[in-house]
Design a protein around this motif. Structure first.
Motif, PDB file in Angstrom:
ATOM      1  N   SER A   1      -3.957  -3.927  -3.207  1.00 13.21           N
ATOM      2  CA  SER A   1      -3.194  -2.048  -3.028  1.00 13.21           C
ATOM      3  C   SER A   1      -3.451  -1.906  -4.144  1.00 13.21           C
ATOM      4  O   SER A   1      -3.267  -0.436  -4.146  1.00 13.21           O
ATOM      5  CB  SER A   1      -1.914  -2.893  -2.492  1.00 13.21           C
ATOM      6  OG  SER A   1      -2.304  -3.248  -1.378  1.00 13.21           O
TER       7      SER A   1
ATOM      8  N   SER B   1       0.705  -1.472  -0.343  1.00 14.79           N
ATOM      9  CA  SER B   1      -0.071  -0.110   0.042  1.00 14.79           C
ATOM     10  C   SER B   1       0.958   1.246   0.008  1.00 14.79           C
ATOM     11  O   SER B   1       0.454   2.212  -0.467  1.00 14.79           O
ATOM     12  CB  SER B   1      -0.991   0.051   1.465  1.00 14.79           C
ATOM     13  OG  SER B   1      -0.283  -0.069   2.633  1.00 14.79           O
TER      14      SER B   1
ATOM     15  N   GLU C   1      -2.706 -10.028  -2.138  1.00 11.73           N
ATOM     16  CA  GLU C   1      -2.303  -8.286  -1.668  1.00 11.73           C
ATOM     17  C   GLU C   1      -1.866  -7.412  -2.246  1.00 11.73           C
ATOM     18  O   GLU C   1      -2.198  -6.045  -1.665  1.00 11.73           O
ATOM     19  CB  GLU C   1      -1.561  -8.211   0.106  1.00 11.73           C
ATOM     20  CG  GLU C   1      -1.478  -7.687   1.087  1.00 11.73           C
ATOM     21  CD  GLU C   1      -0.327  -7.880   2.049  1.00 11.73           C
ATOM     22  OE1 GLU C   1      -0.106  -8.869   2.469  1.00 11.73           O
ATOM     23  OE2 GLU C   1       0.048  -6.632   2.664  1.00 11.73           O
TER      24      GLU C   1
END
Lengths: 344, 344
Positions: free
Chosen positions: B102, B67, B98
């Motif tokens: 993000s 992120s 993941e």
């Protein structure tokens, strides 16, 4: 892509023969070039023909329904005509489903995949049939090894594309068999594969694997057996030379036969590119072929002389033979005896 | 195959830069060859690195979470390490999900397709991200035209595979840019594509379309602009010559630079095949290249001299230059000034 890969090594297409030849709703003999090729070169693989309408020109085989053909032993419906852009027209779809329902696999050289016919794929699974798209097929991929293998191999090469490489290879194979010489035609294009019932569509292969596919196409064989390999493309062609070189290296030919059309000045569709001379084509093909077979030599010249007056043809063939020191023949008019005497 | 084809013509891969470089759970620097290549040749494309464990060797970039990287402007996670057999190990799957979650696209050169990671494809659709498998990519397929185009092109060729063609092309591009010469590195392999952010994986292309893909890779350009094209394979290689020839014909190079390793006797992995001499390699490459560019010439020799004593290296470079009448350099130790003086 269809799942059918019957060859034990999955490195060649092997088609379910014999065929029922599908003539669809062809309106002219020109559309039936593939079907006529089958009749002329592989009649032993053709059990019958199927026409959607009575007006469709035929190839002289018995008309058969799908179920009758299956009962008589046919194993696949082979699409024997070409359509615009390689489409599978929608009004054929019921026919194709009926064929599979009768137990026939389908063999197609169209650009449209057989999977694109609604319901056909599921039906084929239910009936245990195969859908074989020759143009979409990929072998189990292996790179070339360059290792020498037993057996003798002859590759037809050309000064251009569409110049008689398949026809010449077929004629040589037939002539060898007529002399009881063990010989196998090895197909590298879709029409050739339909004729032979097996082969590798060499120009559809991922480029890294072309020479490996060519090795798989003509595997180790008895020392006195000849594989006669259908050439593709041309080594002096700006678009297709890569295919030709991979095929040349993987084939490891003992002999090449160069195909040429008398009077063709520029490459077909490439007006800025002159057709190389026979001497140039022979030299460059031998130079490159020596990498994987240092003993390679030129065994003959296949000359298309249809552009000249019939009375002058033999003189040109004789002159060309003398100039290059190898037999020269036009497979449409000549015996291949001189070539075979030279090779065998 | 991933759907991402951002280039307007869909004929080249164009990757979403800048990258967050994924170092996974690599245990040695050797596994991170791709990541180190990025650091050395395309640091402007690399925003940060992501390690799964603190013990993983790093490439000297800031460690970033997915992120944080996305917020800092990263557009894709680039897999910077190689695994056995090009597998995407199962314990990476949560990480890859993941990253997409993000907002990062994923760039992979693995054999395993990114689509094979459960749920990843759907997640990417939801998030508007791309999954880009460089090895599985196929361009919009067009055959070569053979038509000449403006701009200048240099192709690196080799006496064998894995002999410095990419490194040499990168070094020439960098040296030209240092002289304010307009130049673009054109990538033909997966590592080169990651470095350049665009390119064509030439050995993954269907063989009929290799020269057409090479034409698309180095399109018409300003008359004084140089495309420096990464070579692939070798013209005297029994497995890979087809790729090399299609690339040569489609590139239409004005200049070639031949890469060679001093002391290598046989082709890597092909002990029955001697490495051709520099003279042989130059001659055969120029002979074949003249088909699409009659003005082609050899501009230099890139010689890997790491196998010899340091004190003897310069003598060999000087002698080789004298023998062949072109600049000879080892890109690891030499300035490229003589080469550039010769070309520009």
């Amino acid at each position: 892509m269809a799942p059918y890969q019957a060859d034990i090594t999955s490195r060649r297409i092997v088609l379910p023969v014999p065929y029922l030849v599908f003539l669809g709703d062809a309106r002219s003999e020109a559309e039936l070039k593939t079907a006529f090729g089958l009749r002329d070169w592989a009649s032993e693989n053709c059990l019958g023909q199927h026409r959607m309408e009575s007006y469709v020109p035929d190839i002289g085989l018995p008309d058969m329904s799908f179920s009758a053909a299956h009962q008589a032993g046919a194993r696949s419906l082979l699409i024997g005509l070409a359509t615009d852009g390689g489409k599978l027209p929608e009004h054929w779809w019921p026919c194709l489903r009926e064929a599979v329902n009768s137990g026939l696999s389908i063999v197609s050289g169209m650009h449209d995949s057989l999977d694109s016919v609604p319901g056909l794929s599921d039906l084929a699974k239910t009936k245990g049939c195969s859908l074989i798209d020759i143009r979409h097929w990929q072998p189990t991929l292996t790179v070339g090894t360059g290792q020498r293998r037993p057996g003798k191999r002859l590759l037809t090469v050309g000064t251009d594309c569409a110049i008689g490489k398949k026809y010449t290879a077929l004629a040589i194979t037939r002539a060898m068999k007529a002399r009881a010489q063990a010989a196998t035609f090895r197909a590298t294009g879709q029409t050739g594969i339909m004729l032979a019932g097996s082969g590798v569509p060499i120009d559809s292969i991922i480029s890294d694997f072309v020479s490996g596919a060519a090795e798989a196409l003509s595997p180790a064989n008895a020392a006195d057996h000849w594989d006669i390999i259908e050439g593709q493309g041309a080594l002096c062609h700006p678009a297709y030379a890569a295919v030709s070189l991979g095929l040349l290296h993987g084939s490891q030919p003992d002999r090449i036969v160069v195909c040429h059309q008398h009077g063709r000045k520029t490459l077909d569709g490439f007006p800025d590119y002159p057709v190389p001379s026979l001497a140039e084509a022979i030299e460059i093909n031998l130079t490159m072929a020596k990498l994987t077979n240092p003993q390679v030599s030129c065994a003959g010249i296949s000359l298309n002389t249809s552009a000249m007056a019939p009375r002058d043809r033999q003189d040109l063939l004789d002159l060309t033979s003398e100039q290059h020191g190898v037999p020269c023949f036009d497979p449409m008019i000549s015996s291949l005896d001189a070539l075979l005497d030279f090779i065998l």
